[in-house]
Design an enzyme around this catalytic site. Structure first.
Site, mmCIF file in Angstrom:
data_model
loop_
_atom_site.group_PDB
_atom_site.id
_atom_site.type_symbol
_atom_site.label_atom_id
_atom_site.label_comp_id
_atom_site.label_asym_id
_atom_site.label_seq_id
_atom_site.Cartn_x
_atom_site.Cartn_y
_atom_site.Cartn_z
ATOM 1 N N SER A 89 20.617 79.002 -19.708
ATOM 2 C CA SER A 89 22.034 79.372 -19.758
ATOM 3 C C SER A 89 22.864 78.389 -18.958
ATOM 4 O O SER A 89 22.369 77.759 -18.018
ATOM 5 C CB SER A 89 22.223 80.772 -19.169
ATOM 6 O OG SER A 89 23.592 81.094 -19.031
ATOM 7 N N TYR A 146 20.896 85.430 -11.202
ATOM 8 C CA TYR A 146 20.818 84.970 -12.597
ATOM 9 C C TYR A 146 20.750 83.449 -12.648
ATOM 10 O O TYR A 146 19.924 82.880 -13.371
ATOM 11 C CB TYR A 146 22.038 85.470 -13.362
ATOM 12 C CG TYR A 146 22.023 85.124 -14.836
ATOM 13 C CD1 TYR A 146 21.040 85.635 -15.673
ATOM 14 C CD2 TYR A 146 23.002 84.300 -15.385
ATOM 15 C CE1 TYR A 146 21.030 85.335 -17.031
ATOM 16 C CE2 TYR A 146 23.001 83.999 -16.740
ATOM 17 C CZ TYR A 146 22.013 84.518 -17.557
ATOM 18 O OH TYR A 146 22.003 84.210 -18.912
ATOM 19 N N LEU A 203 19.890 87.887 -29.993
ATOM 20 C CA LEU A 203 19.449 86.552 -30.379
ATOM 21 C C LEU A 203 17.999 86.531 -30.845
ATOM 22 O O LEU A 203 17.653 85.785 -31.764
ATOM 23 C CB LEU A 203 19.608 85.574 -29.210
ATOM 24 C CG LEU A 203 21.026 85.316 -28.709
ATOM 25 C CD1 LEU A 203 20.992 84.285 -27.582
ATOM 26 C CD2 LEU A 203 21.923 84.836 -29.835
ATOM 27 N N GLY A 204 17.148 87.331 -30.228
ATOM 28 C CA GLY A 204 15.740 87.332 -30.610
ATOM 29 C C GLY A 204 15.530 87.775 -32.041
ATOM 30 O O GLY A 204 14.736 87.179 -32.781
#
Length: 322
Positions: free
Chosen positions: A157, A183, A34-35
Site C-alpha cells: 500500500s 499499518y 480485491l481478492g
C-alpha cells in the site's frame, strides 16, 4: 518500456487476450473485495485458482461469480487460512505441500488495516502479524512449489509511507500505538519481504514484487469511521486543489485489482522483480513530503540491507529459518 495501462485500467483491460489455461495460482483473501475480483479475472482466463480465506463459508458465497466466469478449464478451489494464527498458516502450507501441485503465481492479497491495538494468536501486533508474518511463513513454506518462471506478488500500500518497520519494537511494547503507524509498518514489511524473496529466488527464475492497488472502498476499511474517512478525503482534496489538480476519486474494485494481475502475469519479470508498482507500472523512489495519494515509493521500503534484516527478525519471531 512504458505500460499501456494506468490507474483507470481494470482487470479485464489488463488481461484482454491473455490465456492462462494450465496455470495454477494462489490468491489469499478471497472472501471479499480485491481478492474475489483477482480470482475471478484469473479464472475467467483459464487459470486454476486456489483461494485462501479465514471464513470458508463466507468465501464460498462471495466467489460464486468466480466459478460462473471461469473459462477454458479455469476454476476455483478454496482452502482455509487464518493469517493471524501460525497454526492455521502452517496447516494451510502443509496441505498445499501434501497436494504437491506447483504454482505459477502467488498473490498475497489478504490483510487488515488500521485495527485497534491487539495481538494475533501468537502474540504479535495484529497488523504486523497478519499482514506480514502470516504471509512470510506461508510463502516461505510453499516456496518449493513455485516453479521457474513463477512470481510472488505482495499487495502492499501507499500506506507504507506512514512508517518504516521497527525491528527493535515490532509489537509496540515500548512505542505508543497508532493504527496507521502499525499499518505503515506492516505494508513496508510487505515490500521489503518481496525485495528479499526476489533476491533469494531470482537465480532459479522466481521473481517477487509488491504493489499499491489504489484507494478502494472495501471491507479493508471496516475499522475507519465515516467521519475519519471523510476528514482524510477532505485533506487530500485540499492538497490537490492547492496544486491545481482535480479531486480524489476512489477506484472501482476491478481497477484496484488490475495492478495485481498486471504485475503477476502481464509485466515482464525483470521489470517488476524486486520493485514496487502502482497503477499498472513500476513506481519511482520519492522521498520527502508528498501528497498522500501521489505516486512513489519510499527509499527505505526497497533498501536491500533493511530487507535482509527484516527477514532475519521475522525468522526469529516465528521460530523458523527459511
Amino acid at each position: 518500456m512504458a505500460s499501456p495501462f494506468d490507474a483507470t485500467s481494470t482487470t479485464d483491460d489488463v488481461l484482454a487476450g491473455v490465456d492462462l489455461s494450465g496455470k495454477r495460482i494462489l490468491v489469499t483473501g478471497v472472501s471479499a473485495g480485491l481478492g474475489v475480483e483477482t480470482a475471478r479475472s484469473l479464472a475467467a482466463r483459464g487459470a486454476r485458482v486456489v483461494g485462501a480465506a479465514r471464513n470458508l463459508a463466507k468465501a464460498e458465497a462471495a466467489t460464486a461469480q468466480v466459478r460462473a466466469d471461469a473459462r477454458h478449464g479455469g476454476g476455483l478451489e478454496l482452502i482455509e487460512l487464518d493469517l493471524a494464527s501460525l497454526k492455521s498458516v502452517r496447516a494451510c502450507a502443509d496441505a498445499l505441500l501434501a497436494a504437491g501441485k506447483p504454482f505459477d503465481l502467488v498473490i498475497s492479497n489478504a490483510g487488515v488495516m488500521a485495527t485497534p491495538f491487539g495481538h494475533t494468536a501468537d502474540g504479535f501486533e495484529t497488523q504486523f502479524g497478519t499482514n506480514h508474518l502470516g504471509h512470510f511463513v506461508l510463502v516461505n513454506r510453499i516456496a518449493a512449489l513455485l516453479t521457474p518462471g513463477a512470481r510472488l506478488v505482495n499487495v502492499a500500500s501507499s500506506g507504507h509511507r506512514f512508517a518504516d518497520v521497527d525491528l527493535d519494537d515490532p509489537n509496540f511494547e515500548r512505542t505508543a500505538y497508532e493504527p496507521f503507524v502499525g499499518y505503515g509498518r506492516s505494508k513496508t514489511a510487505n515490500i521489503l519481504f518481496a525485495v528479499e524473496f526476489d533476491r533469494r529466488h531470482k537465480a532459479r527464475g522466481v521473481r517477487a514484487t509488491a504493489l499499491h492497488p489504489g484507494g478502494i472502498q472495501t471491507e479493508l476499511g471496516r475499522h475507519i469511521g465515516a467521519a475519519t474517512l471523510e476528514a482524510m478525503v477532505a485533506k487530500i482534496n485540499a492538497d490537490l486543489a492547492a496544486g491545481g489538480k482535480p479531486p480524489f476519486q476512489f477506484k472501482s474494485i476491478p481497477q484496484g485489482a488490475a495492478t495485481s494481475v498486471w504485475a503477476g502475469v502481464v509485466a515482464k519479470a525483470d521489470e517488476v522483480g524486486g520493485r514496487y508498482c502502482e497503477n499498472c507500472h513500476v513506481s519511482e523512489v520519492t522521498d520527502g513530503l508528498i501528497n498522500p495519494i501521489a505516486e512513489g515509493v519510499r527509499r527505505y521500503a526497497l533498501d536491500a540491507d533493511r530487507a535482509r534484516a527484516l527477514w532475519a527478525k521475522s525468522e526469529e519471531m516465528v521460530g523458523e529459518r527459511f
